[in-house]
Design a protein around this motif. Structure first.
Motif, PDB file in Angstrom:
ATOM      1  N   UNK A 370     -11.541   3.147   8.632  1.00 29.09           N
ATOM      2  CA  UNK A 370     -11.169   1.743   8.685  1.00 29.09           C
ATOM      3  C   UNK A 370     -11.838   0.923   7.604  1.00 29.09           C
ATOM      4  N   UNK A 371     -13.087   1.257   7.277  1.00 27.75           N
ATOM      5  CA  UNK A 371     -13.766   0.544   6.190  1.00 27.75           C
ATOM      6  C   UNK A 371     -13.084   0.812   4.848  1.00 27.75           C
ATOM      7  N   UNK A 372     -12.690   2.073   4.640  1.00 29.89           N
ATOM      8  CA  UNK A 372     -11.992   2.397   3.398  1.00 29.89           C
ATOM      9  C   UNK A 372     -10.661   1.649   3.330  1.00 29.89           C
ATOM     10  N   UNK A 373      -9.918   1.659   4.446  1.00 30.12           N
ATOM     11  CA  UNK A 373      -8.619   0.974   4.468  1.00 30.12           C
ATOM     12  C   UNK A 373      -8.770  -0.519   4.232  1.00 30.12           C
ATOM     13  N   UNK A 374      -9.702  -1.155   4.972  1.00 31.48           N
ATOM     14  CA  UNK A 374      -9.832  -2.606   4.860  1.00 31.48           C
ATOM     15  C   UNK A 374     -10.310  -3.014   3.476  1.00 31.48           C
ATOM     16  N   UNK A 375     -11.255  -2.246   2.913  1.00 30.30           N
ATOM     17  CA  UNK A 375     -11.717  -2.566   1.570  1.00 30.30           C
ATOM     18  C   UNK A 375     -10.643  -2.368   0.525  1.00 30.30           C
ATOM     19  N   UNK A 376      -9.866  -1.282   0.637  1.00 33.51           N
ATOM     20  CA  UNK A 376      -8.795  -1.020  -0.328  1.00 33.51           C
ATOM     21  C   UNK A 376      -7.685  -2.047  -0.262  1.00 33.51           C
ATOM     22  N   UNK A 377      -7.253  -2.395   0.967  1.00 33.53           N
ATOM     23  CA  UNK A 377      -6.188  -3.395   1.118  1.00 33.53           C
ATOM     24  C   UNK A 377      -6.669  -4.757   0.642  1.00 33.53           C
ATOM     25  N   UNK A 378      -7.945  -5.081   0.910  1.00 30.14           N
ATOM     26  CA  UNK A 378      -8.481  -6.364   0.443  1.00 30.14           C
ATOM     27  C   UNK A 378      -8.454  -6.445  -1.075  1.00 30.14           C
ATOM     28  N   UNK A 379      -8.760  -5.329  -1.739  1.00 35.13           N
ATOM     29  CA  UNK A 379      -8.742  -5.321  -3.206  1.00 35.13           C
ATOM     30  C   UNK A 379      -7.333  -5.501  -3.752  1.00 35.13           C
ATOM     31  N   UNK A 380      -6.322  -5.013  -3.017  1.00 33.87           N
ATOM     32  CA  UNK A 380      -4.938  -5.086  -3.478  1.00 33.87           C
ATOM     33  C   UNK A 380      -4.216  -6.355  -3.046  1.00 33.87           C
ATOM     34  N   UNK A 381      -4.430  -6.780  -1.802  1.00 30.70           N
ATOM     35  CA  UNK A 381      -3.628  -7.873  -1.238  1.00 30.70           C
ATOM     36  C   UNK A 381      -4.446  -9.064  -0.775  1.00 30.70           C
ATOM     37  N   UNK A 382      -5.756  -8.978  -0.822  1.00 31.99           N
ATOM     38  CA  UNK A 382      -6.585 -10.098  -0.387  1.00 31.99           C
ATOM     39  C   UNK A 382      -7.275  -9.805   0.936  1.00 31.99           C
ATOM     40  N   UNK A 383      -8.383 -10.488   1.146  1.00 28.09           N
ATOM     41  CA  UNK A 383      -9.207 -10.245   2.323  1.00 28.09           C
ATOM     42  C   UNK A 383      -8.472 -10.607   3.610  1.00 28.09           C
ATOM     43  N   UNK A 384      -7.862 -11.794   3.649  1.00 25.25           N
ATOM     44  CA  UNK A 384      -7.194 -12.225   4.873  1.00 25.25           C
ATOM     45  C   UNK A 384      -6.045 -11.291   5.232  1.00 25.25           C
ATOM     46  N   UNK A 385      -5.267 -10.876   4.228  1.00 23.61           N
ATOM     47  CA  UNK A 385      -4.153  -9.962   4.483  1.00 23.61           C
ATOM     48  C   UNK A 385      -4.652  -8.624   5.010  1.00 23.61           C
ATOM     49  N   UNK A 386      -5.794  -8.174   4.520  1.00 25.34           N
ATOM     50  CA  UNK A 386      -6.363  -6.923   5.000  1.00 25.34           C
ATOM     51  C   UNK A 386      -6.652  -6.999   6.497  1.00 25.34           C
ATOM     52  N   UNK A 387      -7.159  -8.137   6.960  1.00 22.13           N
ATOM     53  CA  UNK A 387      -7.541  -8.266   8.363  1.00 22.13           C
ATOM     54  C   UNK A 387      -6.314  -8.376   9.261  1.00 22.13           C
ATOM     55  N   UNK A 388      -5.397  -9.327   8.967  1.00 18.57           N
ATOM     56  CA  UNK A 388      -4.292  -9.535   9.899  1.00 18.57           C
ATOM     57  C   UNK A 388      -3.276  -8.393   9.872  1.00 18.57           C
ATOM     58  N   UNK A 389      -3.049  -7.795   8.699  1.00 18.48           N
ATOM     59  CA  UNK A 389      -2.097  -6.690   8.645  1.00 18.48           C
ATOM     60  C   UNK A 389      -2.639  -5.474   9.397  1.00 18.48           C
ATOM     61  N   UNK A 390      -3.955  -5.241   9.320  1.00 18.22           N
ATOM     62  CA  UNK A 390      -4.547  -4.137  10.058  1.00 18.22           C
ATOM     63  C   UNK A 390      -4.436  -4.324  11.556  1.00 18.22           C
ATOM     64  N   UNK A 391      -4.631  -5.555  12.025  1.00 18.07           N
ATOM     65  CA  UNK A 391      -4.497  -5.815  13.451  1.00 18.07           C
ATOM     66  C   UNK A 391      -3.092  -5.555  13.953  1.00 18.07           C
ATOM     67  N   UNK A 392      -2.091  -5.992  13.207  1.00 15.06           N
ATOM     68  CA  UNK A 392      -0.702  -5.758  13.619  1.00 15.06           C
ATOM     69  C   UNK A 392      -0.354  -4.270  13.562  1.00 15.06           C
TER      70      UNK A 392
END
Length: 446
Positions: A370-392
Motif C-alpha cells: 500500500x505504501x508503494x501504491x500510494x507513493x507511486x500514484x501520488x507521484x503520477x496523479x497527486x496526493x489527494x487523488x492517491x488517497x481517494x482513489x485508493x479508498x474507492x
C-alpha cells in the motif's frame, strides 16, 4: 439451585472484557511488555518517513520503504512461522527483540551525522521487517496457548487496545519531538523502549516446541500452506485484509498531504488518527464477544474502511480529514478483532506458528504494498487523488471478494466445525489449558 449472574449494564457491557487479563499471568506480561515497546516503535514509524522526505523530497522515495520491507516479510514470515512451531518461542522473541534494538541504534547514529545517508534507512527498514517476520508468529502463536478458548476474542481486543495506546501517543508525541527536538531524540526514545523489553524478556519462562514438532523446512511450510488453502474462510480473511491495505493505506503520503493542506502541524495527528479510531473501538469492545458472524463483520468493516479513507482524501478541511481517518481506524479495528478471533478459535496449536506466518503476510505485506501504491500514484496523479482513489478501489475489491467467498460470509463460530472441534478439545484439556499451561510468555513488540 444456583442463579445466573445478572447481565451487565449497558455502559459496562461496552467496556473491554478483562477475563484474559484476570485469568492468565502470562497474558498480563505479554500485554505490559508490548505496551512499552510499541510506544517507542511508533516514534520511529513516524520519524523514518519524515527523514526520507527531508532527504529526498520525493513521495515515491517514501513509498519505496514498503518495497524494501516486502521481500523480507514474505521470505522470513513464512520461515518464521515454521520456526515458531519448531523452536523455543522465548528465544526467538529475545534475539529478534535485541536485533531490533541494534537497528534502532543504527538509525540514531545515522541521524547524528552531519549529512545523514539515505541507503541505511532502506537497509534498516528491510532488516527490521525480517526480524518482525520471524518474531510475530512466535508472539501470535502464544496467545491461544495461554488464554482460554472462549476468551480469545476478548484477548484480541485487549491486545489491540495495548497497540492502539502506543499508536495514539507515539505518533502524536513523535510529531512534536521531530519538529522541535529532532529525529535523533525519536530514535533514542525507541532504543530505550527496546532495552526495556529485552530486560523483561530475559526473565520470562521458556516456551519449548512440542516433542512432535517438525523442523523448519520447506516441507513444514508447505504443510501449513496446504491447511490454509483448505480453509477458504481463512483465505477470505487474508484476501480482504490484503486488498484493504493495498488500496487504502495512505500513511506514506501523509507528510505530503499535511503540506497540501497547509497544516504541517497536523502530521502527528494524522498518524495518530488511525490508531485513535482503533482505540475507541478497543475501549468499547465488550460487544464483540457477543457477535458470532465474524466473517460478515470482517467484510463490512473492511468496506467501511475504504469508504472512510476515500472521503478523507476528498476533504479540504484538515479537521474533516482527521475525522474520517479516525473513522477509518475504527473500521480497521473491528475487522482486525474478528479476523483474529477466527484465526485463534479455529487453527490447531500444532499449525499455529505457520499459519501466523501466513497471517503476517496478509496484515503486514498489504501495508507495504500500500505504501508503494500510494507513493507511486501520488507521484503520477497527486496526493489527494492517491488517497481517494485508493479508498474507492478498496471498497470495490472488498465487495467483489464478498461475492466470491460464500464460506467467509456464512462463517459462524457457534457452528463452524473447526471452531467446535478446537473448543471441545480445549474443554477436554480442563483448566490446565488456561493461565500459562504452556509454560510460556513473551514480549509483544510491534
Amino acid at each position: 439451585m444456583t442463579s445466573e449472574p445478572p447481565p451487565p449494564s449497558r455502559p459496562r457491557a461496552l467496556l473491554p472484557d478483562l477475563a484474559p487479563w484476570r485469568t492468565s499471568a502470562d497474558f498480563r506480561r505479554l500485554w505490559v511488555a508490548g505496551l512499552i515497546t510499541n510506544f517507542g516503535s511508533f516514534l520511529t514509524f513516524v520519524a523514518l518517513p519524515v527523514q526520507l522526505k527531508e532527504l529526498t523530497g520525493s513521495a515515491a522515495a517514501v513509498g519505496a520503504i514498503g518495497a524494501a520491507e516486502l521481500i523480507p516479510l514474505i521470505v522470513f514470515g513464512l520461515y518464521g512461522g515454521a520456526m515458531a512451531d519448531a523452536m523455543d518461542k522465548r528465544k526467538l522473541i529475545l534475539w529478534t527483540e535485541t536485533g531490533q534494538g541494534v537497528l534502532c541504534a543504527v538509525l540514531l547514529v545515522n541521524s547524528l551525522l552531519t549529512e545523514p545517508l539515505v541507503w541505511p534507512l532502506y537497509l534498516v527498514a528491510a532488516a527490521s521487517a525480517a526480524l518482525v517476520a520471524v518474531q510475530r508468529p512466535a508472539l501470535d502463536s502464544l496467545t491461544p496457548r495461554i488464554v482460554a478458548h472462549a476468551h480469545l476474542p476478548a484477548a484480541a481486543a485487549l491486545n489491540s487496545l495495548r497497540w492502539q495506546v502506543g499508536g495514539v501517543a507515539g505518533p502524536a508525541l513523535a510529531g512534536v519531538v521531530v519538529a522541535y527536538a529532532g529525529l535523533g531524540w525519536a530514535y533514542a526514545a525507541d532504543l530505550a523502549t527496546f532495552a526495556a523489553s529485552v530486560g523483561l524478556a530475559l526473565g520470562l519462562a521458556a516456551s519449548p516446541a512440542a516433542h512432535e514438532a517438525a523442523r523448519p523446512s520447506l516441507r513444514s511450510i508447505a504443510e501449513g500452506a496446504r491447511y490454509a488453502w483448505s480453509r477458504k474462510e481463512l483465505l477470505g480473511t487474508y484476501a480482504v485484509d490484503l486488498v484493504a491495505m493495498l488500496f487504502a493505506f495512505p500513511l506514506a503520503v501523509l507528510p505530503f498531504l499535511a503540506d497540501e493542506l497547509d497544516a504541517r502541524w497536523s502530521l502527528g495527528l494524522m498518524y495518530a488518527a488511525l490508531p485513535a479510531g482503533s482505540l475507541l473501538v478497543s475501549l468499547t469492545s465488550g460487544w464483540t464477544s457477543r457477535i458470532h458472524r465474524h466473517g460478515l463483520m470482517v467484510v463490512l468493516a473492511a468496506g467501511c474502511w475504504g469508504l472512510s479513507v476515500a472521503v478523507a482524501g476528498l476533504m479540504d478541511d484538515v479537521w474533516l480529514v482527521l475525522l474520517f481517518l479516525t473513522l477509518g481506524g475504527c473500521c480497521d479495528m473491528v475487522s482486525g478483532i474478528f479476523r483474529s478471533a477466527m484465526w485463534n478459535q479455529t487453527i490447531p496449536d500444532a499449525l499455529r506458528g505457520r499459519l501466523a506466518g501466513i497471517e503476517l503476510l496478509s496484515y503486514s505485506a498489504g501495508p507495504q504494498l500500500g505504501q508503494v501504491r500510494s507513493g507511486g500514484v501520488a507521484a503520477l496523479a497527486g496526493v489527494r487523488a492517491s488517497v481517494w482513489s485508493g479508498g474507492l478501489a478498496c471498497l470495490g475489491a472488498v465487495a467483489l471478494l464478498a461475492t466470491c467467498l460464500p464460506r467467509l460470509m456464512r462463517y459462524d463460530v457457534r457452528t463452524d466445525p473447526h471452531a467446535v472441534r478446537l473448543r471441545e478439545s480445549r474443554t477436554a484439556d480442563g483448566p490446565g489449558e488456561k493461565a500459562g499451561a504452556a509454560g510460556s510468555a513473551g514480549t509483544a513488540p510491534s
